[in-house]
Structures are given as structure tokens and as C-alpha cells.
Enzyme design. Sequence first.
Site, PDB file in Angstrom:
ATOM      1  N   GLY A 101     -33.215  32.891 -26.809  1.00 48.68           N
ATOM      2  CA  GLY A 101     -32.395  32.028 -25.867  1.00 48.68           C
ATOM      3  C   GLY A 101     -33.683  31.922 -25.110  1.00 48.68           C
ATOM      4  N   LYS A 490     -32.669  13.527 -44.771  1.00 45.13           N
ATOM      5  CA  LYS A 490     -33.310  14.765 -45.800  1.00 45.13           C
ATOM      6  C   LYS A 490     -35.064  14.310 -46.375  1.00 45.13           C
ATOM      7  CE  LYS A 490     -30.654  17.289 -45.398  1.00 45.13           C
ATOM      8  NZ  LYS A 490     -29.336  17.373 -45.008  1.00 45.13           N
TER       9      LYS A 490
HETATM   10  O1  M6R Z   1     -25.771  24.096 -37.290  1.00 47.66           O
HETATM   11  P1  M6R Z   1     -25.439  22.187 -37.044  1.00 47.66           P
HETATM   12  O2  M6R Z   1     -24.582  22.361 -38.638  1.00 47.66           O
HETATM   13  O3  M6R Z   1     -24.682  22.126 -35.783  1.00 47.66           O
HETATM   14  O4  M6R Z   1     -26.810  22.126 -36.897  1.00 47.66           O
HETATM   15  C1  M6R Z   1     -26.631  20.969 -36.774  1.00 47.66           C
HETATM   16  C2  M6R Z   1     -28.731  20.284 -37.156  1.00 47.66           C
HETATM   17  O5  M6R Z   1     -29.100  20.923 -36.552  1.00 47.66           O
HETATM   18  C3  M6R Z   1     -29.072  20.261 -38.592  1.00 47.66           C
HETATM   19  O6  M6R Z   1     -27.951  19.162 -39.142  1.00 47.66           O
HETATM   20  C4  M6R Z   1     -30.066  19.736 -39.040  1.00 47.66           C
HETATM   21  O7  M6R Z   1     -29.675  18.100 -39.182  1.00 47.66           O
HETATM   22  C5  M6R Z   1     -30.084  19.958 -40.577  1.00 47.66           C
HETATM   23  N1  M6R Z   1     -31.709  20.732 -40.487  1.00 47.66           N
HETATM   24  C6  M6R Z   1     -30.562  18.592 -41.029  1.00 47.66           C
HETATM   25  O8  M6R Z   1     -30.289  18.615 -42.516  1.00 47.66           O
END
Ligand code: M6R
Length: 613
Positions: A101, A490
Amino acid sequence: MCGIVGYIGDRNAIPILLEGLKRLEYRGYDSAGIAFYENGGIVVKKTVGKLSNLESKINGHEYRSTIGIGHTRWATHGRPTETNAHPHCDCSGRVVVVHNGIIENHALLRDALTSEGHVFSSQTDTEVVSHLIEKYLVEGKDLRDAVLRALGEIKGTFALAVISNLSPDRMVVARRSSPLVIGCGRGEYFVASDVTPLLRYTRDVIFLDDNEVAVLDKKGLEVFDVESGCRKQKSTYHVTWDADLAEKNGYPHFMLKEIHEQPQAIRNTWSGITLVNGKDGLEWRDLNLSRDEILNLSRIYLVACGTSWHASLIGKFMIESLARIPVEVDLASEFRYRSPLIDKRTLTIGITQSGETADTLGAMRKAKAEGSKVLTICNVVESSATREADGVIYTHAGPEIGVASTKAFTSQLVALYMFALFLGRVRGLVSDILFCKFISELKSIPESIERVIERESEIENLANLYWERKNFLFLGRGVTYPVALEGALKLKEISYIHAEGYAGGEMKHGPIALIDEDMVVVALVPRNSIYEKMLGNVEEVKAREGTVIALTTLGDRYLRSKVDHVFYVPKSNDLLTPILYAVPLQLLAYYIARNRGCDIDQPRNLAKSVTVE
Ligand code: M6R
């Protein structure tokens, strides 16, 4: 954004801590450390880099302890150095703390503590916690009281675990906004940032809520409210999902395993959604959204980050076309600092795999505070998003360990599609017959994904041809434009190649200047109403000598003569094409990253859950 673990009981804590940290390495991996009680003192061991470095440092020593804490770090305050790695000690080395945090008032607290004679050794925000606890322990308080007093001075977010050789038979843990789970064994407790490390020891867990402190010793556990200090009753949750799901099952990387799991993951998504015929028509059990609320909706906000934001962009197409409700899609980090128009007829949906993304939680809280009903589409049971939202749609994709999101994305699309259909049905826009048709089209998708994966070697061959290129452009239009964004993300995140996603129609407004013989363009050209428009964009690239890899619908005969490579994707309903087109793009990024020798499951500078702003 870090992972923390702890153990107290009769076993040797050290292997339990190291094993637990391995399961949490996806949360951060720039340094790691453990601390434990031995021979009347506290021993701290930490290293920069991956956990394997810490293991090498500890191997060969016969450490034995029945109480300890550990941490795997993703730096926020202070560079990733050994000094800044957790656990952090007070001046005397008698109190140690691990923390996930951000302590927002750390600078003020550090100045005050320094003027009282405390000596700091790191640049982290966390170290103020150890010194504050030291201050109150010195004043004769026990560890619990000292932690409570310290937390009373802290502003910000934390999941904390604290031990001290002045109180060697107890551990104190606390939570505010950062996740913390306690696994309950017989005469022993396990602590972790998420459930995964606990499952090999116990399935009975307690989720700490915000502003709770727990005191653990071999005899039992007590939970207190941080502000009032009053005792609280907590119930135990029995985890039913299988720990094996989190293993690699013979795949070289979690990402590849998770790409292959998509057919099953999305079957699980729709199976987990309970639609029943109630007295007023179709009902979605557990959604907590009444028929009247649905009929009165004036606007839906979809808030998310990264890949989940790309899913939201596709969700907009789905909801607007099936339910005719205006949808706005916001990056959660933007939404929380602007003035969105919210009223009681607004619905906000936080879309998040982890349920712990700080920006998405912040956006959901803002929407709720301003009167919006808030739902979440989430993969992680009992995560913060699911506990704070008014209603939850679980994606049931199983644990996603690879940092690059794959199966979580496609299962979010299934959840959004089902939700859009449901809204359309309740609002009288989707007839019984159409509803059945749309659902049966959805049910053919897992098999179509299997058809794509069967031809994985074609994608691997393309990766073998182009893995050394420096720039990629991904083009899509309509519902595949967000898929182009996702394909570019990606590739960027796991192969470190510069890639951009663009709407085909925007090419002529700038990016076309980039096209030359070095540029690889991945064009998404499904045979739909804008097929001809995308063909025009492909021609523009070829006229400027760019290399084109086109993804199009199985049966197309035209594109092959126009482009360098074609990959055929089974035909589907237009709203579902993003699911099928995402899979080859995930594979392309995977094989390019593999050829470049990248750390696919743990790319540099990234962590799986971004639990800080
Ligand atoms: O856990 P979340 O879906 O909230 O995460 C959001 C993004 O941090 C996540 O989708 C990130 O962009 C990934 N590494 C993409 O592959």
C-alpha cells in the site's frame, strides 16, 4: 502493489514463507525478503531481484522459526534496492514490518520521528510504520496497542504484518484498502495478500475488512476495529476452488496455459450466471438490479484499466446494440478525477480481473458516493471490488497468474454479452427467439476458439518471421477496433516491441506516415458490414510497402492475394468476433516474446494487480 505473507504455528515458518512468496510473485518482483524470530532476536534476510535470489541467500542455513513474515516488492517509494526491500525494522531491530500500500503522510511522520531521534535506513514510506510501532512499544504498550496507536497516525492504504521479539508469540496484521487474507489451521495461522498461497495448508480463510487489525497467536485470533479498538466477530469462508488450477500443468508459461484455457473459462462464465424466469420475466439471480431499475436506466458507465478497459469498449457495442442504453467507457484513472454526470438512474460497472485495481476501486467509490448504483464484473471472489459493489457478475475464469491478461479478457466479454442480452430482454428489445439464437451463438464460441488454437503453429511461424521487427501497427474497425488496441497492448507488455492499435479509418489522419517496408501491420478484417472499408485500409498499407498480416473470416477468398499472410478465424455473430480475434493476437504476442527471450509471465516494470494509483 506487493505481496505479503506470514506464518505463526508449530512448523518451520521459513519454507512456508518462501513458498507463499512464490505464489505472490506476480504482485511484484523487484526485491523480496523475510523476517523471523530466532534465538531471542529477529533475523531479516532480503535481496534485490527475483525470489530465487532470496532463496539462494537462505539455502545452506539451518534457520528454524515458528513465526515469520515475508514480502515481494513492486517499488513505489524508493528504488528497488536491498535497503528498500521489506521487511523494515525500527531503530533497535526489535520490530519488523511488511507492507503493501502507500503511507501518504510518510514524509511528515518521518520528519517528526527523526526529530525524536529515530534513525531511518531506507527511502520507503513503510519504514515510518516500524518506527511508530517502536515508539509506542517503548512507552510500555503491548504489540497490539502499539500497532493500533501507530495506525491511528497513518494516512493512506495498507496491508501490514508485524512481529517483534518483545512479543515473540504473536503476530499483528492489519488492512485498509489493500487485501489481506488469514488462513486458519489447527493451532496455526497463515497470512497472505490473496488466497492462493494458503490453499496448500487450509481452505478456511478470513478476509480482513478495511480498518481491521487481527492479533494471531497459536491459541487463537482476535479482530479489532482500528479506530475504536473494539473487538469484532468475523466469519470463516470455505474456499472451494482447486489449488491445482494455479499451477502450470506442463505449459512453459502461465500465459500459454491461460490462452489454452479460454474455451473452458468462458463456458464457466456463462454457467456461473443464473438466469431464471421470475414473475416479471427473466431474472438474473445475485445481480441485485431490479426490473424497475433496468427500465429506468438513463446511462451506464463502464470503468476499468488496461485490458479490462478494452473489454469495456467492446461492452459498449454490446449494450448499445442489444439494450439501446447509452454507454460511456472511462479509464478508471480518468473517471475518478473528472466530473461525470451521475444520478440515481445511472449504473456504473467496474470491470476488473483482480478486483483490487486501485484506480478501478477509486472510480467505483466515486460513482457510489455520487448516487450511482455500482456493479462489478470481476474474476476474484471476495476481492475488494466484489465486496464494495452493490452487485457482482463473476467471470469464473479461474486464477489468472500471467501478468498479461488473456482468459480474463475473453470471459469479461462473455459476461458483458450476457449482461447486454439480459438488459435487452428485460427492456423488451430482444425477443425470446432472438435471445435463444444469441445464446446458441455464444455457446458455439468455445469450439471456435479450439479451432483457432489447433492452428497455433501458423501463428508461431509468423512470430518466427517477424519477432525482430521494431514496430507493429494493429488495425481494426467497429467492434474489432478495441481488439486492435488489445493486440498492441499484449505485444508491448510482454515483448517490449513498440506497437499501436488504431481504428482503420484514422490511418489517413496520421499513422499512415509511419508505413514503410519495416512496418508490420496486423489487420483485423472480419467479413462484416465494414469489410470493404478495412480492405481499403489494407490496400493503403500495401501501397506503401508495409507487411500485412490479415485476420479474416474462414471462407474468405479475396484477401489472400492482397496481403502477405492470412489467418482464418471461424465465422461468428459480429458482437462475438472480438473473442475469436483476440486469441490469435494473444498467441502472436506470446511467441514473439518467447523468441525474444522475454520474461513472459512477469514482464519488466509490471505487476499483476496494480493496487496503487
Ligand atoms: O485486474 P484488472 O483487470 O483491474 O487489471 C487491469 C489492468 O492492470 C490489466 O488489465 C493490465 O492492463 C494487464 N497487464 C493487461 O494484460
